[in-house]
Scaffold this motif. Structure first.
Motif, PDB file in Angstrom:
ATOM      1  N   GLY A   1       0.831  -1.190   0.000  1.00 53.30           N
ATOM      2  CA  GLY A   1       0.000   0.000   0.000  1.00 53.30           C
ATOM      3  C   GLY A   1       0.867   1.242   0.000  1.00 53.30           C
ATOM      4  O   GLY A   1       1.817   1.332   0.783  1.00 53.30           O
TER       5      GLY A   1
ATOM      6  N   ASN B   1       0.721   5.647  -0.362  1.00 55.37           N
ATOM      7  CA  ASN B   1      -0.015   6.897  -0.439  1.00 55.37           C
ATOM      8  C   ASN B   1       1.017   8.024  -0.463  1.00 55.37           C
ATOM      9  O   ASN B   1       1.744   8.217   0.506  1.00 55.37           O
ATOM     10  CB  ASN B   1      -0.946   7.031   0.774  1.00 55.37           C
TER      11      ASN B   1
ATOM     12  N   VAL C   1      -2.606   7.053  -4.709  1.00 55.37           N
ATOM     13  CA  VAL C   1      -2.603   5.847  -3.886  1.00 55.37           C
ATOM     14  C   VAL C   1      -2.482   4.628  -4.786  1.00 55.37           C
ATOM     15  O   VAL C   1      -3.017   4.598  -5.902  1.00 55.37           O
ATOM     16  CB  VAL C   1      -3.858   5.743  -2.988  1.00 55.37           C
TER      17      VAL C   1
ATOM     18  N   PRO D   1      -4.157  -0.148   2.159  1.00 54.07           N
ATOM     19  CA  PRO D   1      -3.467   0.041   3.441  1.00 54.07           C
ATOM     20  C   PRO D   1      -3.559  -1.162   4.362  1.00 54.07           C
ATOM     21  O   PRO D   1      -2.808  -1.262   5.335  1.00 54.07           O
ATOM     22  CB  PRO D   1      -4.171   1.254   4.046  1.00 54.07           C
TER      23      PRO D   1
ATOM     24  N   TRP E   1      -7.926   2.791   0.604  1.00 48.30           N
ATOM     25  CA  TRP E   1      -7.495   4.158   0.906  1.00 48.30           C
ATOM     26  C   TRP E   1      -8.694   5.083   0.801  1.00 48.30           C
ATOM     27  O   TRP E   1      -9.556   4.906  -0.061  1.00 48.30           O
ATOM     28  CB  TRP E   1      -6.440   4.612  -0.091  1.00 48.30           C
TER      29      TRP E   1
END
Length: 245
Positions: free
Chosen positions: A112, A114, A123, A127, A133
């Motif tokens: 993940g 971001n 993104v 996550p 996200w």
């Protein structure tokens, strides 16, 4: 690039991800060195003064200028890599650099990623298990409030970019006149797979104004948008509701 970048990275082998994060930060600093219009010694500044040709610049400069030319064609001239008559690819560099940094981390095994560049977000992955996200969109008329929350559920890659006057004032130029865009909008947020393009399309649509901008954004594949006028009217593309969460 005149802004702050932040990273939220999940999963992957720690050593590999740490090395990729260092490489991503170095790439952002390199992009600033190449493209900053605030630095007289940047390649873009020297190119604008005629001291360099594109062929004499690093390959990233040609790449970004080619992307900018494509954005100008696809927006019918509403996006431009010029600012008041001078070369200035700022409108595409930040999104391009943030997206590239995110992809470096994903390629290193992060599950993940971001990357937030001055409020514009790319993104990749997720996550955590069964958790997408989610990106908050600031309300330009109510400081501290949110106009919407965008969910990346079901998407391996998603970007959210906003152009407007709330934080930087009248900095968006109408390419037809070379002067500040006269528009009924205060903010345009674009949701798309790529931050490079989301950033460009938000800028172009803002310059167009709410009605023309919304019609144009509706015509783009895999693009959704939220437009907010100075009169506090909210206009959305038809598919935006599927991304709210």
């Amino acid at each position: 690039m005149g802004t702050v970048f932040s990273f939220d990275v999940r999963g992957g082998e720690p050593g590999a991800v740490r090395a990729a994060l260092e490489a991503a930060v170095a790439a952002l600093h390199r992009a600033d060195g190449l493209f900053s219009t605030y630095r007289d010694d940047s390649q873009v500044s020297r190119l604008a003064r005629g001291e360099l040709t594109v062929q004499e610049c690093d390959p990233e400069v040609a790449e970004v200028l080619e992307l900018g030319a494509r954005a100008e064609r696809e927006s019918d001239g509403w996006f431009s890599t010029s600012y008041r008559g001078a070369l200035d690819p700022t409108g595409i560099v930040k999104g391009w650099a943030a997206e590239r940094a995110a992809r470096l981390l994903r390629a290193a095994g992060a599950t993940g990623v971001n990357v937030n560049g001055g409020g514009d977000v790319q993104v990749l992955g997720v996550p955590g298990a069964h958790r997408p996200w989610r990106v908050g969109v600031a309300d330009p008329l109510r400081p501290g409030g949110l106009a919407a929350v965008i969910s990346a559920a079901g998407a391996d890659h998603l970007a959210v970019a906003t152009s407007g006057t709330a934080e930087r004032g009248d900095h968006i130029v109408d390419p037809r006149t070379g002067r500040s865009a006269v528009t009924d909008l205060v903010a345009v947020t674009v949701v798309a797979p790529s931050l490079t393009w989301a950033d460009c399309w938000a800028t172009a649509a803002f310059a167009m104004g709410s009605r023309a901008g919304l019609r144009w954004l509706e015509s783009l594949p895999d693009v959704e948008a939220l437009l907010i006028t100075a009169g506090d009217e909210v206009r959305c593309t038809d598919g935006l509701a599927s991304r709210l969460g």
